[in-house]
Design a protein around this motif. Structure first.
Motif, PDB file in Angstrom:
ATOM      1  N   GLU A 232       0.939  -1.252   0.008  1.00  0.00           N
ATOM      2  CA  GLU A 232      -0.098   0.098   0.089  1.00  0.00           C
ATOM      3  C   GLU A 232       0.986   1.227  -0.065  1.00  0.00           C
ATOM      4  O   GLU A 232       0.711   2.145  -0.671  1.00  0.00           O
ATOM      5  N   LYS A 236       0.893   4.034  -2.741  1.00  0.00           N
ATOM      6  CA  LYS A 236       0.711   5.445  -2.472  1.00  0.00           C
ATOM      7  C   LYS A 236       2.044   6.236  -3.070  1.00  0.00           C
ATOM      8  O   LYS A 236       1.755   7.439  -3.728  1.00  0.00           O
ATOM      9  N   ALA A 239       1.470   6.314  -7.119  1.00  0.00           N
ATOM     10  CA  ALA A 239       0.490   6.974  -7.289  1.00  0.00           C
ATOM     11  C   ALA A 239       0.843   8.489  -7.500  1.00  0.00           C
ATOM     12  O   ALA A 239       0.709   9.107  -8.433  1.00  0.00           O
ATOM     13  N   ALA A 240       1.494   8.938  -6.679  1.00  0.00           N
ATOM     14  CA  ALA A 240       2.064  10.273  -6.324  1.00  0.00           C
ATOM     15  C   ALA A 240       2.891  10.590  -7.613  1.00  0.00           C
ATOM     16  O   ALA A 240       2.908  11.490  -8.370  1.00  0.00           O
ATOM     17  N   ASN A 243       0.763  10.725 -11.047  1.00  0.00           N
ATOM     18  CA  ASN A 243      -0.045  11.910 -10.978  1.00  0.00           C
ATOM     19  C   ASN A 243       0.655  13.022 -11.627  1.00  0.00           C
ATOM     20  O   ASN A 243       0.549  13.986 -12.375  1.00  0.00           O
ATOM     21  N   LYS A 270      -4.199   0.549  -3.454  1.00  0.00           N
ATOM     22  CA  LYS A 270      -3.805   2.203  -3.075  1.00  0.00           C
ATOM     23  C   LYS A 270      -3.554   2.665  -4.340  1.00  0.00           C
ATOM     24  O   LYS A 270      -3.815   4.204  -4.227  1.00  0.00           O
ATOM     25  N   SER A 273      -6.594   3.736  -6.195  1.00  0.00           N
ATOM     26  CA  SER A 273      -7.476   4.804  -5.103  1.00  0.00           C
ATOM     27  C   SER A 273      -6.859   6.350  -5.381  1.00  0.00           C
ATOM     28  O   SER A 273      -7.679   7.156  -4.941  1.00  0.00           O
ATOM     29  N   ASP A 274      -5.600   6.385  -5.575  1.00  0.00           N
ATOM     30  CA  ASP A 274      -4.928   7.545  -5.360  1.00  0.00           C
ATOM     31  C   ASP A 274      -4.700   8.281  -6.819  1.00  0.00           C
ATOM     32  O   ASP A 274      -4.270   9.551  -6.659  1.00  0.00           O
TER      33      ASP A 274
END
Ligand SMILES: [Zn+2]
Length: 305
Positions: A232, A236, A239-240, A243, A270, A273-274
């Motif tokens: 997870e 996270k 995902a950062a 993005n 994760k 979702s992010d």
């Protein structure tokens, strides 16, 4: 890709690997004359160079044949233009013209680069990222490193330190990191962090990340949960990164990524979702194809930059 024979030199923090890489036109690589040496962490430039030259000579004798170029990976900050090893945090090495030293000895073209950037490049030439121009390569072992390929080229950043994936903050006020910060991925999602999380959860001390992975594979719930939680945190961070960069793929390598299957569920959940879904719904989360000889593939890829 031109077929070449490359003297591959992988200088690590604690070990040195050399081999002669035969690269076929299709990108298949075979190694011969592998030599492995332990490196004392107190070694300075002269000792490292001496050990590397001896290992290379042994490789060339064993592999029996000529070569076209030398590729060298180094741990720490590198200037690939000049082949200079600028800085190594663990040994204090500074401004070491390693490529020039090899050029002088072997009279061949020499390329040198930071090990993680070189792994990213090797993945593009020889691994799962062939044909992919925009991706992030992440190594997860005792530390976490990142290498970025953007527009088909290594993106090094202004000071050569781009893609420090390990220092994305994923836990507010979390564990202390070697960089001085708290809650970095490098402090929360490496092998030692897996061992620590397992000890906190179960009270059982002395289990390595590998032991916890074995327990998870036997179906032990706590061990599975530790890998899920670690996944997870990596998700996270991934995902950062997605993005910010909108990559086509994020590739995981390194010792902990050998347990990629155990990390993947938490990581994907994760990550999904992010991310900003519209922009990143097709990002591929991949495991490296380079395996445990990633460092040698990385070194062999450098003359093709
Ligand atoms: Zn940090």
């Amino acid at each position: 890709m031109h077929p070449k024979r490359i003297l591959a030199v992988d200088i690590g923090g604690s070990k040195l690997l050399t081999a002669l890489a035969s690269v076929a036109a299709g990108g298949h690589v075979s190694f011969s004359g592998r030599v492995r040496r332990e490196l004392d962490r107190r070694f300075g430039k002269a000792e490292i160079l001496d050990a590397a030259f001896r290992a290379c000579d042994e490789t060339l004798r064993a592999a029996d044949g000529g070569f076209d170029a030398v590729g060298i990976t180094i741990p720490g900050l590198a200037d690939p233009e000049t082949g200079t090893w600028i800085y190594a945090p663990f040994s204090g090495i500074r401004d070491f013209p390693v490529a020039e030293e090899f050029r002088r000895r072997y009279a061949k073209p020499v390329a040198a680069e930071n090990d993680v950037n070189a792994c990213a490049w090797a993945e593009r030439l020889f691994g799962v990222c062939r044909g992919i121009d925009d991706f992030l390569w992440v190594t997860v072992s005792n530390g976490i490193g990142g290498g970025l390929v953007l527009g088909g080229k290594i993106f090094a950043g202004h000071f050569g330190c781009a893609a420090e994936f390990g220092h994305l903050k994923v836990v507010e006020g979390g564990a202390l990191c070697g960089c001085g910060g708290r809650g970095c991925l490098e402090a929360e999602a490496t092998g030692p962090a897996i061992a620590r999380r397992y000890a906190q959860m179960t009270g059982k001390e002395g289990f390595s990340a590998r032991d916890v992975a074995l327990a998870a594979r036997r179906g032990e719930a706590d061990a599975r949960e530790v890998y899920r939680k670690t996944g997870e945190l990596l998700g996270k961070g991934a995902a950062a990164a997605a993005n910010l960069l909108n990559p086509e793929a994020i590739v995981f390598g390194g010792g902990v990524a050998e347990s990629f299957d155990l990390l993947l569920e938490g990581l994907r959940e994760k990550f999904n979702s992010d991310i900003m879904t519209f922009a990143n719904k097709n990002v591929r989360i991949l495991k490296t194809k380079l395996g445990y000889e990633a460092g040698l593939f990385a070194a062999a890829s450098l003359p093709y930059r």
